[in-house]
Scaffold this active site. Structure first.
Site, PDB file in Angstrom:
ATOM      1  N   VAL A  53      18.843  36.239 -59.048  1.00 29.24           N
ATOM      2  CA  VAL A  53      17.390  36.064 -59.071  1.00 29.24           C
ATOM      3  C   VAL A  53      16.748  37.440 -58.954  1.00 29.24           C
ATOM      4  CG1 VAL A  53      15.394  35.012 -57.956  1.00 29.24           C
ATOM      5  CG2 VAL A  53      17.582  33.799 -57.995  1.00 29.24           C
ATOM      6  N   CYS A  54      16.025  37.853 -59.985  1.00 34.68           N
ATOM      7  CA  CYS A  54      15.367  39.162 -59.980  1.00 34.68           C
ATOM      8  C   CYS A  54      13.960  39.020 -59.420  1.00 34.68           C
ATOM      9  CB  CYS A  54      15.309  39.733 -61.397  1.00 34.68           C
ATOM     10  SG  CYS A  54      16.868  40.454 -61.930  1.00 34.68           S
ATOM     11  N   LEU A  55      13.760  39.609 -58.262  1.00 34.08           N
ATOM     12  CA  LEU A  55      12.463  39.541 -57.596  1.00 34.08           C
ATOM     13  C   LEU A  55      12.355  40.754 -56.687  1.00 34.08           C
ATOM     14  CD1 LEU A  55      10.163  37.311 -57.555  1.00 34.08           C
ATOM     15  CD2 LEU A  55      11.112  36.618 -55.360  1.00 34.08           C
ATOM     16  N   THR A  67      15.862  42.973 -55.595  1.00 30.97           N
ATOM     17  CA  THR A  67      16.671  42.937 -56.814  1.00 30.97           C
ATOM     18  C   THR A  67      15.901  43.454 -58.021  1.00 30.97           C
ATOM     19  OG1 THR A  67      16.021  40.614 -57.061  1.00 30.97           O
ATOM     20  CG2 THR A  67      18.153  41.059 -56.041  1.00 30.97           C
ATOM     21  N   ASN A  79      14.168  36.520 -65.304  1.00 30.47           N
ATOM     22  CA  ASN A  79      14.413  36.755 -63.884  1.00 30.47           C
ATOM     23  C   ASN A  79      15.499  35.855 -63.308  1.00 30.47           C
ATOM     24  OD1 ASN A  79      11.325  37.189 -64.454  1.00 30.47           O
ATOM     25  ND2 ASN A  79      11.856  38.557 -62.770  1.00 30.47           N
TER      26      ASN A  79
END
Length: 694
Positions: free
Chosen positions: A529-531, A536, A522
């Site tokens: 930032v993968c969230l 995202t 992530n």
């Protein structure tokens, strides 16, 4: 002529005799009138409601006017006074019972016995819950049943065993629209509860004004009412300052209630009473009193009120563009609450001071005594041998660095501090140049950050904002224990967009070794930032009314910096043997990167905005980090040994490294990095006990 009449002395005697006769006649008339008055005034005598026994009721009377004689009162008057007193107790019992209905808690045997003593019906002890014919046992069973019902998951709300909020869900998950609907339903429920609270607090206020009996039983009743105590705690401990303006009614009612308590010399001891005393909540003694909660709430609310008042003034003086509608109303309500809170805190503080002078409140309350007695000594240690006092010292010291506003943009403009979103901010921008609605929301969140950011031995979050532009932020996360990121220092740049809160925050990961190292599926080496909360990744997203920056930061802390980050990658099966082996290798790679870039480099060159914070983090955790270095060296050795065996045996599916994160975990390189960290710690903090103040 009679000689007596001609004698001057006889004339004087006659005059005196006549005068005496007139005086005696006058006194007789006055006494008769006074007797009549006393007979008329018998009905004006009132019973003095005191601490006397009921057997003394026939003689315990106090005249409304002074009298020189004791007067017997009729049995009817005594019964009337007794009925009035019992009526007051029933009224108080009913109000507190309604509080228990509004904030139900399991009823203990002590509560049942106490309430049975103050109710009129002593033959059948029952707990008043605001509704008749409900026993304590029934109430307890209903509470347990409701809890079981509330915790049961429905089929359409089931979630995977992986972490929700990251977006890596398996099976069905709640959509954003589902969450919005649930939030709206919860908001309606909260408004209804607030209305009930306002009504109950108003009833108590009126009761205090009209009650003329023994205040001792009232004070004990207030302390024993768990419903009332939880009601006050939930309002004063509210973590969201977004509610301050939206729920101004319940806050103002609570402050009025505290003002009324403060006006009573005897009842004022309730202000230092622990609202959650004996409920097993885990809160420290003395930290849940009305006084301490109000003081903590006011500290942040005062800042919020000043900022919002400035924004509103800028709007009306033409310094800011844009119009306020609902936001202006909410902001003005917040200012009213903040001002009222300041006055109430002064009243509470004064009442406690006077109570201690009068002896109705002890100088050192029981909570403070218990807290002092339970403070761990330097000899006590945890399971790893770390002194408990060292852990407490860390939390106390690091709390000073939790939140701060600094001249960040000025340093950014001078290239002293790097900031990923610099071009999107605009040079020289001031707070008045952005939409006031947006700034009101931002200031509401900022006021809460200074209190709500977690600062713990295991993991902490710290935030810095620009003093003129609170939408410009930097955050630092001290990674959690038990993970391959443990005690690492990870930096993030945060920018609240122009359409905030309708759009989620922009977050950039900074600790990337100059965009060369990826720390998590992530956390990309590019800084992405993968969230799902940030939009995202797929999954439950940002909800403008309720989602906050704090929620984003805690999600990163708890959902990304995890013990097994390899399984954050979608599609990897935690039950697969190959996946488990790859996870161990991946963890070793992440540990190597953490040691080099999140510990050693941060120790040698900490971020300027957090320089003191980082230095004290390593100083206060020196003992733990030194032990961690030895543990990680051993893990690197074990991992390399297993890898060599697998390579030699030609095991199917063997691979030396796992793609997607960390750096090559060469055992010698790790050992060298650990040696550098140990040397740096010893040089910077040679005497840990002396430096830590233990």
């Amino acid at each position: 002529m009679n000689e007596r009449n001609n004698d001057p002395e006889n004339e004087l005697d006659i005059a005196e005799d006549d005068s005496d006769d007139e005086e005696n006649n006058s006194m007789s008339a006055d006494e008769g009138d006074q007797d009549d008055d006393l007979e008329d005034d018998v009905s004006e005598y009132e019973y003095a409601d005191s601490d006397m026994d009921e057997d003394d009721a026939d003689i315990a009377f106090e005249p409304s006017i002074k009298a020189t004689k004791s007067v017997s009162i009729s049995a009817a008057e005594a019964n009337k006074s007794k009925e009035r007193r019992q009526g007051n107790i029933k009224l108080l019992d009913r109000i507190l019972g309604d509080c228990n209905d509004a904030y139900p808690v399991p009823v203990s045997q002590d509560d049942e016995e106490f309430l049975s003593l103050i109710t009129a019906d002593k033959k059948r002890p029952r707990v008043s819950t605001g509704s008749t014919n409900v026993s304590a046992t029934t109430t307890g069973e209903q509470t347990k049943s409701e809890k079981r019902k509330g915790t049961k998951k429905s089929d359409d709300c089931s979630t995977s065993t992986l972490k929700p909020g990251v977006g890596y869900e398996r099976g069905d998950f709640r959509s954003t629209s589902d969450l919005v609907n649930r939030m709206e339903a919860a908001e309606k429920k909260q408004l209804a509860l607030d209305k009930t609270c306002c009504s109950l607090l108003k009833e108590l206020y009126t009761f205090f004004d009209e009650f003329d009996g023994d205040e001792g039983i009232v004070l004990l009743s207030l302390k024993m009412s768990r419903g009332l105590n939880r009601m006050l705690f939930s309002i004063l401990k509210n973590d969201s300052f977004l509610d301050l303006g939206k729920r101004s009614g319940v806050y103002l009612s609570t402050l009025d209630f505290l003002d009324r308590i403060s006006s009573s010399k005897f009842l004022s001891s309730f202000l230092v009473h622990d609202l959650l005393e004996g409920d097993g909540s885990g809160h420290s003694e003395g930290e849940t009193s009305c006084e301490s909660l109000l003081a903590a709430l006011h500290q942040q609310a005062d800042v919020l009120g000043k900022h919002q008042e400035k924004i509103l003034n800028d709007v009306h003086t033409g310094k800011s563009t844009g119009k306020l509608s609902d936001e202006e109303s909410v902001a003005r309500n917040s200012i009213v609450v903040c001002n009222k809170m300041k006055n109430t805190l002064e009243n509470v503080t004064s009442a406690i001071k006077l109570g201690r002078q009068a002896g109705t409140i002890s100088e050192v309350n029981d909570g403070a005594f218990l807290k002092k007695q339970t403070t761990p000594s330097s000899e006590k240690t945890d399971s790893e041998g770390i002194p408990l006092v060292e852990k407490e010292g860390y939390c106390k010291e690091m709390s000073k660095y939790r939140f701060d506003s600094v001249s960040m943009l000025e340093l950014i403009d001078k290239n002293v501090v790097s900031y990923y979103f610099h071009d999107k901010v605009g040079k020289g921008a001031q707070a008045g140049d952005v939409l006031p609605q947006r700034m009101l929301r931002i200031h509401s969140e900022v006021a809460g950050l200074s209190r709500d950011l977690p600062v713990e031995w295991g993991s902490s979050i710290f935030v810095r904002i620009d003093e003129e532009r609170p939408d410009v932020m930097k955050a630092l996360i001290m990674a959690p224990e038990g993970t391959p990121y443990e005690n690492g220092v990870f930096e993030f740049d945060i920018r609240l967009p122009d359409n905030y809160p309708n759009d989620p925050p922009l977050v950039q990961f900074v600790t990337t070794n100059k965009n060369q190292t990826r720390f998590n599926p992530n956390l990309y080496n590019s800084g992405k930032v993968c969230l799902s909360l940030l939009g995202t990744w797929q999954g439950p997203g940002w909800i403008p009314k309720t989602s906050t920056v704090l929620q984003v930061l805690i999600s990163i802390q708890s959902l990304i910096f995890v013990p097994d980050p390899y399984f954050n990658e979608p599609g990897y099966d935690p039950s697969s043997d190959d996946a488990k082996r790859n996870s161990k290798v991946y963890d070793n790679q992440i540990r190597a990167a953490t040691l080099k870039f999140a510990i050693f480099e941060q120790l040698e060159k900490p971020p300027i905005m957090f320089r003191d914070c980082v230095a004290n983090h390593f100083r206060l955790k020196k003992r733990r980090i030194l032990k961690q270095l030895a543990e990680w060296e051993e893990l690197a050795k074990e991992c390399e040994t297993k890898s060599n065996k697998a390579k030699t045996s030609g095991r199917h599916g063997y691979q030396g490294l796992v793609a997607g994160g960390g750096i090559r975990p060469d055992r010698n390189v790790i050992k060298e990095t650990c040696s550098k960290i140990e040397k740096s710690l010893q040089e910077k903090f040679p005497d840990i006990e002396k430096n830590a103040g233990f």
